[in-house]
Design a protein around this motif. Structure first.
Motif, PDB file in Angstrom:
ATOM      1  N   ASP A   1       0.882  -1.116   0.001  1.00  0.00           N
ATOM      2  CA  ASP A   1       0.142  -0.129   0.508  1.00  0.00           C
ATOM      3  C   ASP A   1       0.696   1.196  -0.035  1.00  0.00           C
ATOM      4  OD1 ASP A   1      -2.788  -0.944   0.053  1.00  0.00           O
ATOM      5  OD2 ASP A   1      -3.132  -1.016   2.341  1.00  0.00           O
ATOM      6  N   ALA A   2       0.426   1.773  -0.627  1.00  0.00           N
ATOM      7  CA  ALA A   2       0.732   3.721  -0.699  1.00  0.00           C
ATOM      8  C   ALA A   2       0.846   4.475   0.863  1.00  0.00           C
ATOM      9  CB  ALA A   2       0.645   4.209  -1.875  1.00  0.00           C
ATOM     10  N   ILE A   3       1.260   5.104   0.974  1.00  0.00           N
ATOM     11  CA  ILE A   3       1.507   5.985   2.279  1.00  0.00           C
ATOM     12  C   ILE A   3       2.156   7.185   2.246  1.00  0.00           C
ATOM     13  CG2 ILE A   3       2.688   4.351   3.994  1.00  0.00           C
ATOM     14  CD1 ILE A   3       0.909   5.056   6.299  1.00  0.00           C
ATOM     15  N   THR A   4       1.628   8.290   2.736  1.00  0.00           N
ATOM     16  CA  THR A   4       2.597   9.825   2.480  1.00  0.00           C
ATOM     17  C   THR A   4       2.663  10.022   3.961  1.00  0.00           C
ATOM     18  OG1 THR A   4       1.558   9.799   1.167  1.00  0.00           O
ATOM     19  CG2 THR A   4       2.357  12.191   2.851  1.00  0.00           C
ATOM     20  N   VAL A   5       3.901   9.826   4.780  1.00  0.00           N
ATOM     21  CA  VAL A   5       4.403  10.378   6.336  1.00  0.00           C
ATOM     22  C   VAL A   5       5.595  11.218   6.097  1.00  0.00           C
ATOM     23  CG1 VAL A   5       5.533   9.174   8.174  1.00  0.00           C
ATOM     24  CG2 VAL A   5       4.365   7.748   6.018  1.00  0.00           C
ATOM     25  N   ASP A   6       5.111  12.605   6.380  1.00  0.00           N
ATOM     26  CA  ASP A   6       5.990  13.800   6.677  1.00  0.00           C
ATOM     27  C   ASP A   6       6.084  14.616   5.405  1.00  0.00           C
ATOM     28  OD1 ASP A   6       6.384  15.528   8.392  1.00  0.00           O
ATOM     29  OD2 ASP A   6       8.912  14.722   8.595  1.00  0.00           O
ATOM     30  N   GLY A   7       4.833  13.941   4.997  1.00  0.00           N
ATOM     31  CA  GLY A   7       5.072  14.670   3.177  1.00  0.00           C
ATOM     32  C   GLY A   7       5.637  13.767   2.330  1.00  0.00           C
ATOM     33  N   ARG A   8       6.332  12.481   2.679  1.00  0.00           N
ATOM     34  CA  ARG A   8       7.347  11.800   1.791  1.00  0.00           C
ATOM     35  C   ARG A   8       6.451  10.951   2.060  1.00  0.00           C
ATOM     36  NH1 ARG A   8      12.465  12.163   4.884  1.00  0.00           N
ATOM     37  NH2 ARG A   8      11.594   9.752   6.008  1.00  0.00           N
ATOM     38  N   ALA A   9       6.229   9.725   0.055  1.00  0.00           N
ATOM     39  CA  ALA A   9       6.151   9.401  -0.604  1.00  0.00           C
ATOM     40  C   ALA A   9       6.731   7.723  -0.430  1.00  0.00           C
ATOM     41  CB  ALA A   9       5.430   9.142  -1.738  1.00  0.00           C
ATOM     42  N   PHE A  10       6.110   7.071   1.068  1.00  0.00           N
ATOM     43  CA  PHE A  10       6.599   5.356   0.803  1.00  0.00           C
ATOM     44  C   PHE A  10       5.560   4.397   0.186  1.00  0.00           C
ATOM     45  CE2 PHE A  10       8.183   8.200   4.133  1.00  0.00           C
ATOM     46  CZ  PHE A  10       9.621   7.727   3.920  1.00  0.00           C
ATOM     47  N   ARG A  11       6.208   3.216   0.358  1.00  0.00           N
ATOM     48  CA  ARG A  11       4.885   1.917   0.171  1.00  0.00           C
ATOM     49  C   ARG A  11       5.284   1.211   1.619  1.00  0.00           C
ATOM     50  NH1 ARG A  11       1.468   1.099  -3.645  1.00  0.00           N
ATOM     51  NH2 ARG A  11       2.832   2.826  -4.842  1.00  0.00           N
ATOM     52  N   VAL A  12       4.463   0.385   1.907  1.00  0.00           N
ATOM     53  CA  VAL A  12       4.494  -0.760   2.910  1.00  0.00           C
ATOM     54  C   VAL A  12       5.122  -1.771   2.363  1.00  0.00           C
ATOM     55  CG1 VAL A  12       2.742  -1.805   4.896  1.00  0.00           C
ATOM     56  CG2 VAL A  12       2.286   0.417   4.266  1.00  0.00           C
ATOM     57  N   ARG A  13       5.902  -1.750   3.606  1.00  0.00           N
ATOM     58  CA  ARG A  13       6.989  -3.871   2.903  1.00  0.00           C
ATOM     59  C   ARG A  13       6.681  -4.621   4.404  1.00  0.00           C
ATOM     60  NH1 ARG A  13      12.787  -2.243   5.201  1.00  0.00           N
ATOM     61  NH2 ARG A  13      12.787  -5.238   5.069  1.00  0.00           N
ATOM     62  N   LYS A  14       6.023  -4.016   5.432  1.00  0.00           N
ATOM     63  CA  LYS A  14       5.446  -4.797   6.477  1.00  0.00           C
ATOM     64  C   LYS A  14       4.468  -4.087   7.659  1.00  0.00           C
ATOM     65  CE  LYS A  14       9.465  -6.551   9.480  1.00  0.00           C
ATOM     66  NZ  LYS A  14       9.979  -8.113   9.130  1.00  0.00           N
ATOM     67  N   GLN A  15       3.892  -4.808   8.445  1.00  0.00           N
ATOM     68  CA  GLN A  15       3.266  -4.395   9.736  1.00  0.00           C
ATOM     69  C   GLN A  15       3.481  -5.450  11.209  1.00  0.00           C
ATOM     70  OE1 GLN A  15      -0.714  -3.884  11.112  1.00  0.00           O
ATOM     71  NE2 GLN A  15      -0.804  -3.697   9.372  1.00  0.00           N
ATOM     72  N   THR A  16       4.190  -5.004  12.050  1.00  0.00           N
ATOM     73  CA  THR A  16       3.716  -5.712  13.390  1.00  0.00           C
ATOM     74  C   THR A  16       3.291  -4.949  14.508  1.00  0.00           C
ATOM     75  OG1 THR A  16       5.401  -5.457  14.283  1.00  0.00           O
ATOM     76  CG2 THR A  16       5.339  -7.810  12.680  1.00  0.00           C
ATOM     77  N   SER A  17       2.658  -5.516  15.353  1.00  0.00           N
ATOM     78  CA  SER A  17       1.702  -5.332  16.483  1.00  0.00           C
ATOM     79  C   SER A  17       3.345  -5.331  17.399  1.00  0.00           C
ATOM     80  CB  SER A  17       0.786  -6.061  17.088  1.00  0.00           C
ATOM     81  OG  SER A  17      -0.184  -6.069  16.213  1.00  0.00           O
ATOM     82  N   VAL A  18       2.754  -3.903  18.552  1.00  0.00           N
ATOM     83  CA  VAL A  18       3.784  -3.993  19.049  1.00  0.00           C
ATOM     84  C   VAL A  18       3.182  -4.411  20.672  1.00  0.00           C
ATOM     85  CG1 VAL A  18       5.494  -2.465  20.594  1.00  0.00           C
ATOM     86  CG2 VAL A  18       5.300  -1.540  18.249  1.00  0.00           C
ATOM     87  N   ASP A  19       4.206  -5.046  21.456  1.00  0.00           N
ATOM     88  CA  ASP A  19       3.403  -6.199  22.607  1.00  0.00           C
ATOM     89  C   ASP A  19       1.721  -6.549  22.856  1.00  0.00           C
ATOM     90  OD1 ASP A  19       5.829  -5.067  24.153  1.00  0.00           O
ATOM     91  OD2 ASP A  19       5.757  -3.049  24.555  1.00  0.00           O
ATOM     92  N   ASP A  20       1.964  -5.322  23.025  1.00  0.00           N
ATOM     93  CA  ASP A  20      -0.057  -5.830  23.577  1.00  0.00           C
ATOM     94  C   ASP A  20      -1.411  -5.833  22.364  1.00  0.00           C
ATOM     95  OD1 ASP A  20      -0.683  -2.971  24.374  1.00  0.00           O
ATOM     96  OD2 ASP A  20      -1.264  -3.227  25.181  1.00  0.00           O
ATOM     97  N   GLY A  21      -0.527  -5.149  21.388  1.00  0.00           N
ATOM     98  CA  GLY A  21      -1.174  -4.859  19.925  1.00  0.00           C
ATOM     99  C   GLY A  21      -1.648  -3.053  20.051  1.00  0.00           C
TER     100      GLY A  21
END
Length: 96
Positions: free
Chosen positions: A66-86
């Motif tokens: 998926d495409a996502i913009t963070v702080d005005g810059r374009a990125f693609r998502v590589r992967k996601q994980t939950s931290v600790d309790d989610g």
């Protein structure tokens, strides 16, 4: 005093950067850790982009590719994980 999921919006609004996913927006923390790697005698600089946002701050959550913009810059998502309790989701990004 305990820190809970209801405090995440305040936490990210105080210290986060703008995040845009489709028509949705939120705030999150962007970590850009750099490292130097020696690959077969060649020095290669690598920057890892990791975004942390509160679970439920975007629905649906971004998925791989998926495409996502963070702080005005374009990125693609590589992967996601939950931290600790989610309550917090860590999203690995690639430029583009």
């Amino acid at each position: 005093m305990a820190f809970g999921d209801s405090d995440l919006d305040v936490f990210f609004s105080d210290s986060g950067v703008p995040v845009i996913f489709g028509a949705q927006s939120t705030r999150g923390n962007l970590d850009e850790a750099g490292s130097d790697n020696d690959i077969i005698g060649l020095q290669v600089e690598d920057t890892s982009h990791v975004l942390e946002i509160g679970r439920g701050s975007l629905s649906p959550m971004p998925r791989s590719g998926d495409a996502i913009t963070v702080d005005g810059r374009a990125f693609r998502v590589r992967k996601q994980t939950s931290v600790d309790d989610g309550g917090i989701v860590r999203i690995w990004l690639k430029v583009g």
